[in-house]
Design a protein around this motif. Structure first.
Motif, mmCIF file in Angstrom:
data_model
loop_
_atom_site.group_PDB
_atom_site.id
_atom_site.type_symbol
_atom_site.label_atom_id
_atom_site.label_comp_id
_atom_site.label_asym_id
_atom_site.label_seq_id
_atom_site.Cartn_x
_atom_site.Cartn_y
_atom_site.Cartn_z
ATOM 1 N N ALA A 53 2.003 -16.958 -5.498
ATOM 2 C CA ALA A 53 3.068 -16.544 -6.409
ATOM 3 C C ALA A 53 3.850 -17.742 -6.944
ATOM 4 O O ALA A 53 4.296 -17.743 -8.092
ATOM 5 C CB ALA A 53 4.003 -15.559 -5.724
ATOM 6 N N LYS A 54 4.035 -18.760 -6.117
ATOM 7 C CA LYS A 54 4.794 -19.936 -6.574
ATOM 8 C C LYS A 54 4.124 -20.575 -7.783
ATOM 9 O O LYS A 54 4.787 -20.876 -8.783
ATOM 10 C CB LYS A 54 4.910 -20.958 -5.439
ATOM 11 N N GLN A 55 2.816 -20.785 -7.674
ATOM 12 C CA GLN A 55 2.083 -21.404 -8.778
ATOM 13 C C GLN A 55 2.110 -20.505 -10.013
ATOM 14 O O GLN A 55 2.266 -20.984 -11.140
ATOM 15 C CB GLN A 55 0.641 -21.694 -8.371
ATOM 16 N N ILE A 56 1.959 -19.205 -9.795
ATOM 17 C CA ILE A 56 1.940 -18.264 -10.923
ATOM 18 C C ILE A 56 3.275 -18.286 -11.655
ATOM 19 O O ILE A 56 3.332 -18.309 -12.889
ATOM 20 C CB ILE A 56 1.617 -16.843 -10.426
ATOM 21 N N ILE A 57 4.377 -18.286 -10.898
ATOM 22 C CA ILE A 57 5.710 -18.289 -11.505
ATOM 23 C C ILE A 57 5.914 -19.539 -12.355
ATOM 24 O O ILE A 57 6.404 -19.457 -13.490
ATOM 25 C CB ILE A 57 6.792 -18.192 -10.408
ATOM 26 N N LEU A 58 5.525 -20.693 -11.836
ATOM 27 C CA LEU A 58 5.701 -21.930 -12.595
ATOM 28 C C LEU A 58 4.822 -21.927 -13.853
ATOM 29 O O LEU A 58 5.244 -22.390 -14.919
ATOM 30 C CB LEU A 58 5.365 -23.134 -11.717
ATOM 31 N N GLN A 59 3.619 -21.378 -13.743
ATOM 32 C CA GLN A 59 2.749 -21.262 -14.918
ATOM 33 C C GLN A 59 3.354 -20.319 -15.949
ATOM 34 O O GLN A 59 3.289 -20.580 -17.165
ATOM 35 C CB GLN A 59 1.368 -20.769 -14.495
ATOM 36 N N GLN A 60 3.967 -19.232 -15.477
ATOM 37 C CA GLN A 60 4.608 -18.300 -16.401
ATOM 38 C C GLN A 60 5.769 -18.965 -17.135
ATOM 39 O O GLN A 60 5.915 -18.825 -18.350
ATOM 40 C CB GLN A 60 5.110 -17.062 -15.647
ATOM 41 N N LEU A 61 6.602 -19.690 -16.412
ATOM 42 C CA LEU A 61 7.730 -20.367 -17.048
ATOM 43 C C LEU A 61 7.248 -21.330 -18.126
ATOM 44 O O LEU A 61 7.785 -21.359 -19.247
ATOM 45 C CB LEU A 61 8.563 -21.105 -16.003
ATOM 46 N N GLU A 62 6.240 -22.114 -17.798
ATOM 47 C CA GLU A 62 5.716 -23.061 -18.784
ATOM 48 C C GLU A 62 5.110 -22.333 -19.971
ATOM 49 O O GLU A 62 5.287 -22.745 -21.128
ATOM 50 C CB GLU A 62 4.680 -23.968 -18.122
ATOM 51 N N GLY A 63 4.394 -21.243 -19.711
ATOM 52 C CA GLY A 63 3.762 -20.483 -20.784
ATOM 53 C C GLY A 63 4.760 -19.830 -21.725
ATOM 54 O O GLY A 63 4.441 -19.565 -22.888
ATOM 55 N N PHE A 64 5.976 -19.594 -21.231
ATOM 56 C CA PHE A 64 7.026 -19.000 -22.059
ATOM 57 C C PHE A 64 7.983 -20.063 -22.614
ATOM 58 O O PHE A 64 9.052 -19.731 -23.130
ATOM 59 C CB PHE A 64 7.803 -17.953 -21.257
#
Length: 291
Positions: A53-64
């Motif tokens: 989840a940590k990696q996914i959250i950081l990827q989501q922030l960057e993607g947005f």
């Protein structure tokens, strides 16, 4: 003084739309004030964490388009510091062990009455409570204005370490805010009724409480707050432009009709340029549990 804000997600699952609203508001408020925006991972509850989840959250922030400043702070790497503070307060009689059961707490409506404060219980297999001597019952929120709460709620001795041995949110968030020099906190208003406790802890830690701004929550069609516990759907990076525009509308801004056709970077630039807390105030409702 440089504006320093933060977004602090819990890795119990990916970000959902409600998380995006809070992150976007926090980011825009920081950048509209030429400030720093930090990301802190609140990973102190392993049983609730979702793998990766940590990696996914950081990827989501960057993607947005929500790019943070500096290094991500992981609370799981600071457990010794939290425990040191607890030990200090225990030695100074500013904290004590509590073994009250959930059943007993339910009988007192979860407003703690200090039952264990004079029992000198062992700290093993006990919760640890902070001795709360503060008389504060209100604060001024940058969106909701004056927020006042019942004295019994504000002045109770609250938990800083759980019975299962995990560090409680209240202590970790306050110690980290002081350490990182956080002076502005923009977050969902479901946390507004514990802000008084955070004022108290931060002052006890020698810091100055940040300016708080609580933003309206996002709700599902059935009226429930969007949350990971309620199974809210993860935001999809492929839909970032549409979701960003929807989040801006939720926050009271009025983006152009075709803004969702622009790139994520252009939408974020528009959001920063047009950010106004006054717009959020126009859609805010009375916070929960206030008096």
């Amino acid at each position: 003084m440089t504006y320093i804000g933060r977004f602090a997600p819990s890795p119990s699952g990916p970000l959902h739309f409600g998380s995006l609203v809070a992150a976007l508001a926090s980011f825009c408020d920081a950048k509209a004030h030429q400030g720093q925006w930090l990301v802190r991972m609140e990973d102190i509850d392993p049983p609730r964490e979702m793998p990766k989840a940590k990696q996914i959250i950081l990827q989501q922030l960057e993607g947005f388009g929500l790019h943070w400043d500096g290094q991500v702070l992981y609370q799981s790497q600071r457990l010794d510091l939290y425990q040191q503070q607890i030990d200090t307060w225990l030695s100074l009689h500013q904290a004590y062990a509590c073994r009250c059961t959930r059943k007993r707490l339910k009988t007192i409506q979860h407003i703690y009455d200090g039952y264990c404060s004079d029992k000198n219980l062992p700290t093993e297999n006990s919760a640890i409570r902070f001795v709360n001597t503060s008389q504060q019952t209100e604060f001024t929120d940058l969106i909701y204005g004056k927020c006042a709460f019942a004295a019994q709620h504000c002045q109770q001795d609250f938990i800083i370490k759980r019975k299962d041995g995990l560090i409680a949110y209240q202590l970790a968030v306050c110690l980290d805010d002081v350490t990182q020099g956080i002076n502005h906190v923009v977050r969902g208003y479901d946390l507004i009724d514990t802000t008084i406790w955070q004022h108290t802890l931060i002052k006890q830690l020698g810091g100055t409480p940040p300016n708080y701004a609580h933003v309206p929550l996002a709700f599902a069609e059935d009226g429930r707050k969007l949350s990971k516990q309620n199974g809210a759907s993860a935001i999809d990076i492929k839909q970032a432009p549409q979701l960003l525009v929807h989040a801006l509308e939720h926050l009271g801004l009025q983006p152009p009709k075709l803004l969702h056709k622009e790139s994520v970077e252009q939408i974020i630039l528009w959001a920063i340029e047009h950010w106004q807390r006054q717009k959020v105030q126009n859609v805010a409702v009375k916070p929960p549990n206030s008096v």
